[in-house]
Structures are given as structure tokens and as C-alpha cells.
Design a protein around this motif. Structure first.
Motif, PDB file in Angstrom:
ATOM      1  N   ILE A   1     -17.742 -32.239 -22.850  1.00 53.40           N
ATOM      2  CA  ILE A   1     -16.497 -32.950 -23.142  1.00 53.40           C
ATOM      3  C   ILE A   1     -15.484 -32.141 -22.650  1.00 53.40           C
ATOM      4  CG2 ILE A   1     -14.644 -33.668 -24.894  1.00 53.40           C
ATOM      5  CD1 ILE A   1     -17.088 -34.298 -26.605  1.00 53.40           C
ATOM      6  N   VAL A   2     -14.659 -32.474 -21.667  1.00 56.28           N
ATOM      7  CA  VAL A   2     -13.554 -31.657 -21.010  1.00 56.28           C
ATOM      8  C   VAL A   2     -12.434 -32.096 -21.609  1.00 56.28           C
ATOM      9  CG1 VAL A   2     -12.270 -31.093 -18.961  1.00 56.28           C
ATOM     10  CG2 VAL A   2     -15.110 -31.565 -18.962  1.00 56.28           C
ATOM     11  N   MET A   3     -11.616 -31.229 -22.335  1.00 57.27           N
ATOM     12  CA  MET A   3     -10.302 -31.439 -22.853  1.00 57.27           C
ATOM     13  C   MET A   3      -9.173 -30.690 -22.117  1.00 57.27           C
ATOM     14  SD  MET A   3     -10.719 -31.113 -27.042  1.00 57.27           S
ATOM     15  CE  MET A   3      -9.323 -32.049 -27.425  1.00 57.27           C
ATOM     16  N   TYR A   4      -7.928 -31.476 -22.223  1.00 54.91           N
ATOM     17  CA  TYR A   4      -6.804 -30.922 -21.504  1.00 54.91           C
ATOM     18  C   TYR A   4      -5.755 -31.513 -22.198  1.00 54.91           C
ATOM     19  CZ  TYR A   4      -3.552 -29.382 -17.908  1.00 54.91           C
ATOM     20  OH  TYR A   4      -2.468 -28.885 -17.177  1.00 54.91           O
TER      21      TYR A   4
ATOM     22  N   GLU B   1     -22.100 -32.137 -11.185  1.00 54.86           N
ATOM     23  CA  GLU B   1     -22.447 -32.818  -9.764  1.00 54.86           C
ATOM     24  C   GLU B   1     -21.436 -33.674  -9.422  1.00 54.86           C
ATOM     25  OE1 GLU B   1     -26.703 -33.938  -9.755  1.00 54.86           O
ATOM     26  OE2 GLU B   1     -27.244 -31.792  -9.950  1.00 54.86           O
ATOM     27  N   ASN B   2     -20.924 -34.552 -10.326  1.00 51.43           N
ATOM     28  CA  ASN B   2     -20.031 -35.542  -9.760  1.00 51.43           C
ATOM     29  C   ASN B   2     -18.646 -35.611 -10.660  1.00 51.43           C
ATOM     30  OD1 ASN B   2     -18.893 -37.298  -8.259  1.00 51.43           O
ATOM     31  ND2 ASN B   2     -20.449 -39.006  -9.162  1.00 51.43           N
ATOM     32  N   PRO B   3     -17.897 -34.594 -10.792  1.00 50.94           N
ATOM     33  CA  PRO B   3     -16.795 -34.507 -11.633  1.00 50.94           C
ATOM     34  C   PRO B   3     -15.911 -35.486 -11.093  1.00 50.94           C
ATOM     35  CG  PRO B   3     -16.731 -32.780 -10.364  1.00 50.94           C
ATOM     36  CD  PRO B   3     -17.953 -33.110  -9.821  1.00 50.94           C
ATOM     37  N   GLN B   4     -15.283 -36.476 -12.163  1.00 50.40           N
ATOM     38  CA  GLN B   4     -14.363 -37.430 -11.845  1.00 50.40           C
ATOM     39  C   GLN B   4     -12.955 -36.974 -11.821  1.00 50.40           C
ATOM     40  OE1 GLN B   4     -15.267 -40.274 -10.644  1.00 50.40           O
ATOM     41  NE2 GLN B   4     -17.347 -39.294 -10.513  1.00 50.40           N
ATOM     42  N   HIS B   5     -12.706 -36.243 -13.013  1.00 52.40           N
ATOM     43  CA  HIS B   5     -11.209 -35.815 -13.414  1.00 52.40           C
ATOM     44  C   HIS B   5     -10.682 -34.692 -12.516  1.00 52.40           C
ATOM     45  CE1 HIS B   5      -7.450 -34.808 -15.564  1.00 52.40           C
ATOM     46  NE2 HIS B   5      -7.515 -36.068 -15.930  1.00 52.40           N
ATOM     47  N   PRO B   6      -9.463 -34.781 -12.064  1.00 49.47           N
ATOM     48  CA  PRO B   6      -9.165 -33.366 -11.014  1.00 49.47           C
ATOM     49  C   PRO B   6      -9.014 -32.259 -11.831  1.00 49.47           C
ATOM     50  CG  PRO B   6      -7.308 -34.955 -11.716  1.00 49.47           C
ATOM     51  CD  PRO B   6      -8.711 -35.597 -11.860  1.00 49.47           C
ATOM     52  N   TYR B   7      -8.944 -32.349 -13.043  1.00 45.63           N
ATOM     53  CA  TYR B   7      -9.071 -31.076 -13.945  1.00 45.63           C
ATOM     54  C   TYR B   7     -10.481 -30.477 -14.027  1.00 45.63           C
ATOM     55  CZ  TYR B   7      -8.679 -27.808 -17.842  1.00 45.63           C
ATOM     56  OH  TYR B   7      -8.404 -26.527 -18.502  1.00 45.63           O
ATOM     57  N   THR B   8     -11.394 -31.288 -14.371  1.00 50.65           N
ATOM     58  CA  THR B   8     -12.720 -30.966 -14.451  1.00 50.65           C
ATOM     59  C   THR B   8     -13.046 -30.338 -12.928  1.00 50.65           C
ATOM     60  OG1 THR B   8     -13.211 -32.899 -15.674  1.00 50.65           O
ATOM     61  CG2 THR B   8     -15.037 -31.554 -14.998  1.00 50.65           C
TER      62      THR B   8
ATOM     63  N   MET C   1      -4.216 -31.257  -9.157  1.00 48.45           N
ATOM     64  CA  MET C   1      -3.731 -32.182  -9.737  1.00 48.45           C
ATOM     65  C   MET C   1      -2.013 -31.601  -9.996  1.00 48.45           C
ATOM     66  SD  MET C   1      -5.006 -32.226 -13.685  1.00 48.45           S
ATOM     67  CE  MET C   1      -4.861 -30.912 -14.683  1.00 48.45           C
ATOM     68  N   ALA C   2      -1.271 -32.552 -10.068  1.00 42.36           N
ATOM     69  CA  ALA C   2       0.509 -32.429 -10.319  1.00 42.36           C
ATOM     70  C   ALA C   2       0.646 -32.759 -11.475  1.00 42.36           C
ATOM     71  CB  ALA C   2       1.205 -32.822  -9.301  1.00 42.36           C
ATOM     72  N   ILE C   3       1.297 -31.855 -12.354  1.00 41.89           N
ATOM     73  CA  ILE C   3       1.482 -32.105 -13.988  1.00 41.89           C
ATOM     74  C   ILE C   3       3.118 -32.385 -14.152  1.00 41.89           C
ATOM     75  CG2 ILE C   3       1.310 -31.366 -16.266  1.00 41.89           C
ATOM     76  CD1 ILE C   3      -0.669 -29.103 -14.920  1.00 41.89           C
ATOM     77  N   SER C   4       3.123 -33.578 -14.530  1.00 40.00           N
ATOM     78  CA  SER C   4       4.862 -33.801 -14.907  1.00 40.00           C
ATOM     79  C   SER C   4       4.672 -34.577 -16.139  1.00 40.00           C
ATOM     80  CB  SER C   4       5.195 -34.656 -13.885  1.00 40.00           C
ATOM     81  OG  SER C   4       4.591 -35.700 -13.611  1.00 40.00           O
ATOM     82  N   LYS C   5       6.172 -34.936 -16.654  1.00 36.10           N
ATOM     83  CA  LYS C   5       6.213 -35.524 -17.671  1.00 36.10           C
ATOM     84  C   LYS C   5       6.935 -36.854 -17.582  1.00 36.10           C
ATOM     85  CE  LYS C   5       6.095 -31.943 -21.296  1.00 36.10           C
ATOM     86  NZ  LYS C   5       6.751 -30.682 -22.062  1.00 36.10           N
ATOM     87  N   ASP C   6       6.584 -37.865 -18.293  1.00 31.97           N
ATOM     88  CA  ASP C   6       7.086 -39.039 -18.094  1.00 31.97           C
ATOM     89  C   ASP C   6       8.345 -39.170 -19.086  1.00 31.97           C
ATOM     90  OD1 ASP C   6       6.299 -39.654 -20.826  1.00 31.97           O
ATOM     91  OD2 ASP C   6       4.690 -41.205 -20.105  1.00 31.97           O
TER      92      ASP C   6
ATOM     93  N   GLY D   1       8.307 -37.981 -22.612  1.00 31.31           N
ATOM     94  CA  GLY D   1       7.806 -36.650 -22.933  1.00 31.31           C
ATOM     95  C   GLY D   1       6.219 -36.366 -23.008  1.00 31.31           C
ATOM     96  N   GLU D   2       5.503 -37.621 -22.568  1.00 34.85           N
ATOM     97  CA  GLU D   2       4.181 -37.524 -22.529  1.00 34.85           C
ATOM     98  C   GLU D   2       3.683 -36.845 -21.182  1.00 34.85           C
ATOM     99  OE1 GLU D   2       1.827 -38.441 -24.727  1.00 34.85           O
ATOM    100  OE2 GLU D   2       3.525 -39.136 -26.231  1.00 34.85           O
ATOM    101  N   LEU D   3       2.622 -36.255 -21.301  1.00 36.26           N
ATOM    102  CA  LEU D   3       2.232 -35.500 -19.832  1.00 36.26           C
ATOM    103  C   LEU D   3       1.706 -36.680 -18.826  1.00 36.26           C
ATOM    104  CD1 LEU D   3       0.132 -32.518 -20.785  1.00 36.26           C
ATOM    105  CD2 LEU D   3       2.271 -32.528 -19.844  1.00 36.26           C
ATOM    106  N   LEU D   4       1.867 -36.192 -17.920  1.00 39.85           N
ATOM    107  CA  LEU D   4       1.452 -37.342 -16.593  1.00 39.85           C
ATOM    108  C   LEU D   4       0.701 -36.418 -15.744  1.00 39.85           C
ATOM    109  CD1 LEU D   4       2.278 -40.210 -16.481  1.00 39.85           C
ATOM    110  CD2 LEU D   4       3.776 -39.701 -15.031  1.00 39.85           C
ATOM    111  N   LEU D   5      -0.542 -36.743 -15.662  1.00 37.34           N
ATOM    112  CA  LEU D   5      -1.362 -36.087 -14.665  1.00 37.34           C
ATOM    113  C   LEU D   5      -1.697 -36.853 -13.295  1.00 37.34           C
ATOM    114  CD1 LEU D   5      -4.190 -34.768 -17.194  1.00 37.34           C
ATOM    115  CD2 LEU D   5      -1.817 -33.650 -16.617  1.00 37.34           C
ATOM    116  N   THR D   6      -1.319 -36.262 -12.119  1.00 42.56           N
ATOM    117  CA  THR D   6      -1.623 -37.146 -11.048  1.00 42.56           C
ATOM    118  C   THR D   6      -2.373 -36.349  -9.960  1.00 42.56           C
ATOM    119  OG1 THR D   6       0.731 -36.445 -10.581  1.00 42.56           O
ATOM    120  CG2 THR D   6       0.226 -38.658 -10.235  1.00 42.56           C
ATOM    121  N   GLU D   7      -3.464 -37.043  -9.664  1.00 44.11           N
ATOM    122  CA  GLU D   7      -4.420 -36.387  -8.880  1.00 44.11           C
ATOM    123  C   GLU D   7      -3.955 -36.214  -7.398  1.00 44.11           C
ATOM    124  OE1 GLU D   7      -8.258 -38.179  -9.195  1.00 44.11           O
ATOM    125  OE2 GLU D   7      -9.180 -36.510  -7.839  1.00 44.11           O
ATOM    126  N   LYS D   8      -4.290 -35.041  -6.825  1.00 42.04           N
ATOM    127  CA  LYS D   8      -3.777 -34.901  -5.648  1.00 42.04           C
ATOM    128  C   LYS D   8      -5.157 -35.129  -4.564  1.00 42.04           C
ATOM    129  CE  LYS D   8      -0.551 -31.227  -5.956  1.00 42.04           C
ATOM    130  NZ  LYS D   8      -0.311 -29.625  -6.218  1.00 42.04           N
TER     131      LYS D   8
END
Lengths: 584, 360
Positions: free
Chosen positions: A232-235, A250-257, A281-286, A289-296
């Protein structure tokens, strides 16, 4: 699959002065009987709070389990929601159905009670055994966790054991009442890699033998790969990805992973710098104030290929370095500490922390110093700086023997040789703003003419290490571990040193943060033409950083030479042991 | 093997500490004697009062050896004090103590004896006897006061630490600050006034009196109720400091990792607090208690004086006021020995409380 624990929409928040911190935010997962589940994430990802929530050990206030269910499935009974139990009821589960091991074996055992009694306490509490049976059970447990001489360990106090042994006592305690679930919260992070390896092997063996499910929490994906069935990957309080080990690797989906997988120092090739989270990934806030992760759009392999250094480049750099006049020359250095003293305080025997060590450091190079805790590497670094008194030997720096300089001459030289310590939490004074902390050494050494100039330089340095001007007036507690280490680096740089000793400077950091700090150190080396002695217990980090390395053991040099040569064909079994211990 | 090492280390430690303690005592004697010697007062004259004739005073001075230079006076005092000492055969008949002859020379003898503290200038009684009368009272008072302080202070501090910043905690902190700020003689007078005088009919306590005295027939009689008010008066300040120290040490310990481990074992809150936390919190508290205890054993002049308790504190100050040098030296020697002994005891106690501490 036989379900053991179901965590459903768990949210645990902390009320702080800066507002509500959603440490665990709507997290759901299952644990089946007998499986090992790995929870990965950096500090502040909520992985430990999740574990403490299951045990209902979250400190309240400031923490509070806001909502969710944690259903525990006992064999042949209806599931119980642990969050609905009274304090007396949940105590029947703690240490009995669910055992827990913590990160810091050094502080997790009570220093004033014997190890045996501390485990005995749990056995007597939860198991219906006679006094002799209980004691025998504890001794058997100690044997099972492969502690040498269990009878002696039973009578020992925690401070008489090594870190690895203490963690084994903790494991024995957690396993003492045959738990269905063992929660291991970073059980190996504070340990040497060699000890880490043996602890992981032990946990794996115990799991196979007893069928206990394990929830293994760590910041290091490498460790997980050795033990987990599922990951389980937590962020930042949320689960970003979960799945079987193989799929995640072998096949990570999330940019953080992806970034977690890429940021570990590689072993088979050399990189100019390490990929980091912000590459993926880019980290911003909407607006809420919730985190917004955008994959690069970043392919990990492409990035790694881009950073690769060819063998030819490495060799050229090496040749260039070693054909210079050495910057530092250590000549049969000895640092001995008195071990026993006679009645009048005269030392009778010594602990030979540094025992007859000689080496050279060339300008612009990074010399790695690797070995297990207690091998003398830290003492060596401190002795060079005269922070620890040498017994004998010489330390030549630019033609001067540092050990025979007067205090005044040494003070003048100190600005050229700086040290960055391991623990960024305790090496900054909590009552001094970080701007002043960086400025202070400049004032002491009279660098620059006015306070304005120094302040400008501090701001400059803050930017250099990836912080900003606005941090000048803030206090250390407002920063994360990685940021604090950046402050320490900026402070070391304030005096324009040419030579820096990094003493386990990244050991207390998460793998993802470690990558950033290592990159920073490399950038600075190129930018200011710095020379490093890089001390670490982790061979993979030393291999990434250094041109040449020294393997130290029991105060002596085991092996010294070009880093890649030693790694590829170690001539000593001790070096081989260190290499084998690196999680693959 | 390990245990025999520990006890050997312990013995060496004790020997070394006693050795240092011996030097402390000698230094104390030298210091006090010098100060008294340099003071512009004539103890011989004081023993007779204003209207004595010069000849008598001179004779007294000679008898007491006060006409001798400081180092001679010091040497003869140390000789009297030392269990192993030299006496002149000529003086043999006059010596006020019993001894065992070891070696005999032509004019002198080497003898073994109990330390001789001389006689009071004022009353002519032996200083040992004077001290023997005062010291037990002070010891009983000190134990009672520190006992009260521990019995109240430790539980209060523990309870305050369990709910930091609660009403109970804040009240405990405020009360302990007040308790600490009030000088003991003020609380002594208030206690004496309220419970010994105003409420005397209900409490049955007196405003003044020692715990034992001789009655009209010359028998010893004990008045245990006379202990109550002085012990409380003396206990108030240590209660305050013990509460505060226990509270802050407990707050510190309760946030430690091993407390979480104890909870994770499933232990009850009571066991976590009183078994796992309290013992770890005792070190700073022990330091405070032993310090207070030692100074209480030196006698608490003000409180003893308010209650006319006739303890060591009162004795010492009165002796100072009349330049009764042997009594002053005897009392100070006792106090210094107590401090030395308690310091050693505390070091051993640390090692017991915290196995990480080794005495060596």
C-alpha cells in the motif's frame, strides 16, 4: 482468503495551532490472515498514524479518530469494530491479538526494567500460565528470535544490548502471545543495513512459522520488496496505490510510486543525480486547500538514462582527481578512549575507536567512509576536526598538522573545514531562527563587512540549498527533517569551506528526501569545488556519492580504493557482508 | 562475573567518596576556625560577661588555648578530633575522655579514642552530649517534613502530569508556586497562630514545645503532637518543589517511546503510570529530595525557633551568637558529615533507580 482486519474509511485528524492536520484521510484496506502487507510512504504520509489508530494508541488530544471502522475478524466469531470498544476491552487486543514493534529500539524498551521482565509482563497479562511456565516461555521466545544466551538476555537491562538485539527483544514481546497480526512500524530504519537484513529475515521466518499476518511500515520500497506480499503506498494521509508486490514494482501506476522506485541510489550503474518526486509529479493545492497531485509526463527509465554516467567518464574523473596534491593527509591516526581506569583515574585499557588509520583526500573528490555502527567512522571524522582528542598521529591539511595547531590557529582554520551532522533535529538550536543560525558562524569568523551583507549572503545560501528568503525568520520546528538538513548544509556553506565532512548526513531522512539532499550535495560540490568525506553505514548511498571509498571495521581500514572496484570485486568478506545487506 | 565487578566498583567508589569526604570535613574545620579566629570578638570574655576582671579572662583564655596562634589551635583541635591522636603524658590525668594507649614515647603517648569535640565555652558541658540531645529531634523533624513532602508531592505531581493544562494541573502548579514562595518562618508563625492558638481548643496543639523533654521528676517525656506543626511548616516548600519536579519529569517520561510500548502490551493505565513511568521520573525528584533532606538535617533554625523546638538549628545559631566555638564546630562538622553521606547515598540510589548509571 481468510480476512483478518478490515479498515474502512478511516480518518484520523490532529488539531494543531496551524489548523487541522488530516494525518489519515479516508483510508480503506484489508489484511488477510497470514499475509504480509507493506505500507510505504514518507514521513507525514500517515502510515504510522494508521497503525496507531488500529491499536487505538493515537495520543488524544491533539489526535482524534474522526470516523471509520476497523473490523477485526476473530476465528469463528462475528467481526468486532475496534473503534467502538471501551478502553478496557481494547486492552485485551493490544499485545495479545495484535502485537506491535516500533521504530526506535533504543528508546522503545523501558531502561529501568530487565528485558525478561518486560516481555514477561505481556505474557502474564494475556496468557493463563504459571509463573515458571511464563518465564520459560519468555526464554523460549528469546531463543526463537535468535538472541544469544537467552537466559542472560532475560536478566539484562536494555542498555546492555545492541540495537539489533533490542529490536529482537521487541519482536519477542510483540510475538509473545501468538498475535494474529504483527504491526511493525519502521522496525529497521534506525538499524545498520547489516542488522536490518537479519531482522527482516527473522520476521519472515517467524511469519512463516506462526502464520501471523504482518503489517510492515517503512519509507523504503527496497525493504518492502524483501518481505511483503502486497503493498500500500500512502502519500499525505491518503492511499495513492495498492496492489500485489510484483505489480507495484513492475508496473507502478501512480507517479509517487514511480518516484519512490526511482529515487533509491542504484547499484549497477552510476548516476549524475537521483530522480526525485518532483520529476514525476507536481504538487499544488486546490481552492479548498486539498492537495492536488498532477502527473508529469516522465518516463522513469528515460530519466535514469539521461542521468547515467559512463564508465569512461568515471575513470577520467578518477584519474584527474588522484593525480593532484592531496588536500588532506591522515597519517597513522589513533583515537583511543579509556575503557577501564584504576583507583586514581589513570586509564588501564582502551577502546580503540580509531586505530592506526592513514589515507589521503584529493581536492574535489568525495571520499566515502562506510562501516557498521561502532566501527569508528564517526570518531575518525570528529578527530580530524579536533572535536575529539587524538591519541597520536598526524592530520595534514594544506601542509599544516591540524593536531598540533594552537587553539587560535585551529579556530581560524575551522571555517575551511565544516561538518554536517546526522540528526538535523538536534543540531539546530530550537530558539534561534534559521537565518540567524546560518549567519552566526559568519559573524564569529568576521566574514563580510556588515550585517546587511551577511544577511544578503544568508538569503543567497537559502536559495542555493532550495529554500527561500521567506524562511529567514522562521524557527527550526517549522521545518521538516529534509528542510532542516538543508539549513545545516547552508550553515556549513556560510563560511565558504573547501572541505566538508558529512557524518551520516542523510541517515535520518526518508529515501525520497535523501535523494533530494544527495543531489544538493553533488550540485554544491560542483558549484563550489568542495571536497567531501562522506560517512555512512549505507553502502548504496556511499557508492552513489563517492569517487573512492574506505571500508572501516573495528577502528581499522578493511579496504580502500576506487568505489566501483570495491563494490564489484570486494577483497574482504566484511565488505561483501555490507554489500549483501543492501535491500535489492 | 558481572555482579562481582559491580560490587568491587561499588566498594572502590565508596572508598574514594569517603576519602574526598574526609578532606571536605578538614577543610570545613579550617574554614570555620579561621573565620572565628579572625572575628574581633573574645570568646573568653563572652563566657564571663561584661563585669569580669582582666586576670580571670586571661586565665580562661589560656586554659582554652585561645592565646595560641591559629595553626596551633587548629592542630590541637584536629588532634582532639582524630581517633588516633597524640597526648602529653603530663596532661594524662586531666583528660576528659577515655582512651586506649597504643605507643608510649618519653613525653607523649599515641592513643586511640572516640573523636573528642571538647566542651561548650558557655555551659561547660561536653559538646557531644549537647549534640546528642539536639540531633535526634532534628532528625525526627527532618524525616517527618520530607515524609510529608513526598507523600503529598509525588502523587500530586503524578496526577497533575496525567492531565496537563487541566484545572487540576493548573491549580497544582499555582499552589506549588505559592507554597514555594512563602518563607518557612512565615508559614510556621501562621500555623502556630491558627492551629496552636486560635484553634487550640479543637486541635489540642501547642504553639511551642519540643518533642521530648525532662519532666519535673527528671524523667524523659515525649510530646509527639509537638512534631505536627513544625513538620508541616517545614514540609510545605519541599512539597511544592517535589510536586513541580515530579510533574515535569512525568510529562517528559510519559511522551517517551517505551510508554507507548507499555500501552501496546495492553497494560492498564495504572501500571503504565506507576510502574513504567514513575520510576523513570524519579531521578530529578531524588536529587531535590536528598538536597532538601540534607539541609533539613542541618537544622531549620527559623522554624525550630518559632516553635522552640530545641533542635540542631537553634543550637547552632545560639552557639554562633555567643561564640561558643566548640559547639559551632561540632554542629557544623555534623552537618558537613551528613551532606557528605547523603551525597554518597544518592549516588548509590541513582544506580539503583536507573541501571544505566554505574557508580565508578
Amino acid at each position: 482468503m481468510d480476512q483478518l482486519l478490515e479498515v474502512k474509511n478511516l480518518s484520523t485528524f490532529f488539531e494543531t495551532e496551524e489548523g487541522t492536520v488530516k494525518a489519515v484521510n479516508d483510508v480503506s484496506f484489508n489484511i488477510n490472515r497470514g499475509e504480509t502487507i507493506g505500507i510505504v510512504g514518507e514521513s507525514g504520509s500517515g502510515k504510522s498514524v494508521t497503525a496507531l489508530s488500529i491499536m487505538r494508541l493515537v495520543q488524544e488530544p491533539p489526535g482524534k479518530i474522526k470516523h471509520g471502522e476497523i473490523n477485526y475478524f476473530s476465528k469463528g466469531q462475528n467481526p468486532v469494530d475496534l473503534l467502538k470498544l471501551t478502553e478496557d476491552q481494547i486492552r485485551k487486543y493490544r499485545g495479545n491479538a495484535i502485537g506491535m514493534i516500533f521504530q526506535e529500539p533504543m528508546t522503545s524498551l523501558n531502561p529501568v526494567f530487565r528485558c525478561g521482565n518486560q516481555v514477561l509482563e505481556a505474557v502474564e497479562l494475556h496468557m493463563d500460565l504459571s509463573k515458571e511456565q511464563s518465564k520459560q516461555r519468555v526464554i523460549d521466545l528469546f531463543a526463537k528470535v535468535q538472541l544469544p544466551d537467552p537466559e542472560r538476555i532475560y536478566r539484562s537491562y536494555p542498555h546492555e544490548l545492541s540495537g539489533g538485539q533490542k529490536q529482537r527483544v521487541m519482536i519477542a514481546m510483540a510475538m509473545s502471545c501468538n498475535p494474529d497480526l504483527l504491526i511493525a512500524d519502521e522496525p529497521t530504519t534506525a538499524l545498520d543495513v547489516t542488522v536490518q537484513k537479519s531482522i527482516i529475515e527473522l520476521m519472515d521466518a517467524l511469519k512463516k512459522e506462526t502464520g501471523t499476518a504482518v503489517m510492515f511500515i517503512t519509507h523504503d520500497l527496497g525493504v518492502i520488496s524483501e518481505i511483503a506480499d502486497r503493498v500500500i503506498v500512502m502519500y499525505k494521509g491518503k492511499i495513492v496505490e495498492q496492489g500485489p508486490l510484483k505489480a507495484i514494482f513492475e508496473n507502478p501506476q501512480h507517479p509517487y510510486t514511480k518516484s519512490l522506485l526511482a529515487c533509491r541510489p542504484p547499484l549497477d550503474y552510476r548516476l549524475r543525480k537521483l530522480p526525485i518526486v518532483s520529476d514525476f509529479m507536481a504538487i499544488s493545492k486546490d481552492e479548498n486547500g486539498e492537495l492536488l497531485l498532477t502527473e508529469k509526463d516522465q518516463n522513469a527509465q528515460e530519466l535514469i538514462d539521461k542521468f547515467k554516467i559512463t564508465e569512461k567518464e568515471t575513470t577520467e574523473r578518477y584519474e584527474k582527481l588522484i593525480h593532484q596534491e592531496p588536500l588532506l593527509k591522515v597519517d597513522s591516526l589513533k583515537t583511543w578512549f579509556p575503557a577501564t581506569k584504576n583507583f586514581f583515574g589513570k586509564p588501564l585499557t582502551y577502546v580503540k575507536a580509531v586505530d592506526d588509520i592513514s589515507f589521503e583526500v584529493y581536492p574535489g573528490e568525495t571520499l566515502g567512509l562506510v562501516g557498521e555502527s561502532g566501527c569508528g567512522k564517526t570518531t575518525l571524522g570528529r578527530t580530524i576536526l579536533r572535536l575529539t582528542q587524538a591519541q597520536s598521529g598526524k592530520v595534514w591539511y594544506k601542509g599544516q598538522n591540524l593536531l598540533t595547531l594552537s587553539d587560535k590557529e585551529m579556530r581560524a582554520l575551522r571555517k575551511e573545514i565544516q561538518i554536517i551532522f546526522q540528526d538535523p533535529y538536534s543540531s539546530l538550536n530550537p530558539r534561534i531562527t534559521i537565518g540567524n543560525a546560518i549567519k552566526e558562524p559568519m559573524t564569529v569568523h568576521g566574514i563580510l563587512n556588515s550585517d546587511q551583507e551577511r544577511k544578503a549572503k544568508v538569503n543567497d545560501l537559502l536559495n542555493t540549498v532550495g529554500l527561500s528568503d521567506s524562511h529567514y525568520d522562521r524557527y527550526p520546528h517549522e521545518f521538516s527533517g529534509g528542510q532542516r538538513q538543508r539549513v545545516c548544509i547552508a550553515r556549513a556553506l556560510a563560511l565558504n569551506p573547501s572541505f566538508i565532512i558529512c557524518d551520516e548526513s542523510v541517515s535520518a531522512l526518508d529515501v525520497s528526501v535523501q535523494a533530494q539532499v544527495l543531489n544538493l550535495l553533488i550540485d554544491l560540490r560542483e558549484k563550489f569545488n568542495l571536497t567531501y568525506i562522506f560517512i555512512s553505514h549505507d553502502l548504496s548511498v556511499v557508492k552513489f556519492m563517492s569517487d573512492r571509498m574506505i571500508v572501516m571495521n573495528k577502528g581499522k581500514i578493511e579496504e580502500m580504493g576506487k568505489t566501483d572496484d570495491i563494490y564489484n570485486s570486494p577483497s574482504k568478506s566484511y565488505t561483501q557482508k555490507l554489500i549483501d545487506a543492501i535491500p535489492k | 562475573m558481572a555482579s562481582s565487578n559491580i560490587s568491587l566498583g561499588m566498594i572502590a567508589f565508596l572508598l574514594r567518596k569517603l576519602f574526598y569526604g574526609f578532606f571536605v570535613l578538614v577543610l570545613v574545620i579550617i574554614l570555620i576556625s579561621s573565620v572565628i579566629y579572625l572575628a574581633p570578638v573574645d570568646p573568653a570574655r563572652l563566657t564571663f560577661g561584661q563585669r569580669s576582671d582582666a586576670k580571670t579572662v586571661e586565665a580562661k583564655r589560656e586554659k582554652l588555648g585561645l592565646d595560641q596562634p591559629l595553626y596551633v589551635q587548629l592542630g590541637s583541635y584536629l588532634n582532639d578530633l582524630s581517633p588516633l591522636s597524640k597526648i602529653k603524658i603530663a596532661d594524662e590525668q586531666e583528660l576528659p575522655y577515655e582512651y586506649l594507649s597504643l605507643l608510649t614515647f618519653s613525653e607523649s603517648k599515641m592513643v586511640l579514642k572516640w573523636p573528642y569535640l571538647r566542651e561548650s565555652f558557655q555551659t561547660g558541658r561536653s559538646v557531644s552530649a549537647v549534640l546528642r540531645e539536639a540531633i535526634p529531634k532534628t532528625i525526627i523533624l527532618a524525616f517527618s517534613a520530607i515524609g510529608i513532602a513526598m507523600l503529598i508531592g509525588i502523587p500530586l505531581g503524578v496526577m497533575a502530569s496525567l492531565k496537563p493544562n487541566s484545572l487540576f494541573d493548573n491549580s497544582a502548579v499555582v499552589l506549588s508556586v505559592i507554597g514555594f514562595s512563602v518563607p518557612s518562618y512565615v508559614s510556621a508563625m501562621i500555623l502556630a497562630l491558627v492551629f496552636g492558638y486560635l484553634l487550640h481548643d479543637y486541635t489540642g496543639l501547642e504553639t511551642q514545645g519540643a518533642i521530648f523533654d525532662l519532666d519535673d521528676l527528671g524523667d524523659e517525656r515525649y510530646f509527639w503532637k509537638n512534631l505536627i506543626l513544625p513538620a508541616i511548616a517545614l514540609g510545605i516548600r519541599p512539597v511544592a518543589i517535589i510536586t513541580q519536579l515530579t510533574r515535569s519529569a512525568m510529562l517528559d517520561v510519559l511522551s517517551q517511546d517505551f510508554i507507548r510500548t507499555a500501552k501496546a502490551k495492553g497494560l492498564s493505565k495504572f501500571k503504565v503510570v506507576f510502574k513504567h513511568a514513575l520510576r523513570n521520573a524519579m531521578n530529578p525528584v531524588t536529587t531535590a529530595i536528598s538536597g532538601w533532606f540534607a539541609s533539613l538535617l542541618a537544622g531549620a533554625f527559623f522554624v525550630e525557633n518559632v516553635f522552640r523546638f530545641n533542635g540542631l538549628g537553634q543550637l547552632t545559631v545560639n552557639a554562633m551568637l555567643t561564640y561558643d566555638i566548640p559547639v559551632v564546630l561540632g554542629a557544623v562538622l555534623f552537618t558537613a558529615s551528613i551532606f557528605v553521606l547523603i551525597n554518597i547515598l544518592v549516588d548509590v540510589l541513582y544506580a539503583y533507580l536507573d541501571p544505566r548509571v554505574t557508580v565508578s
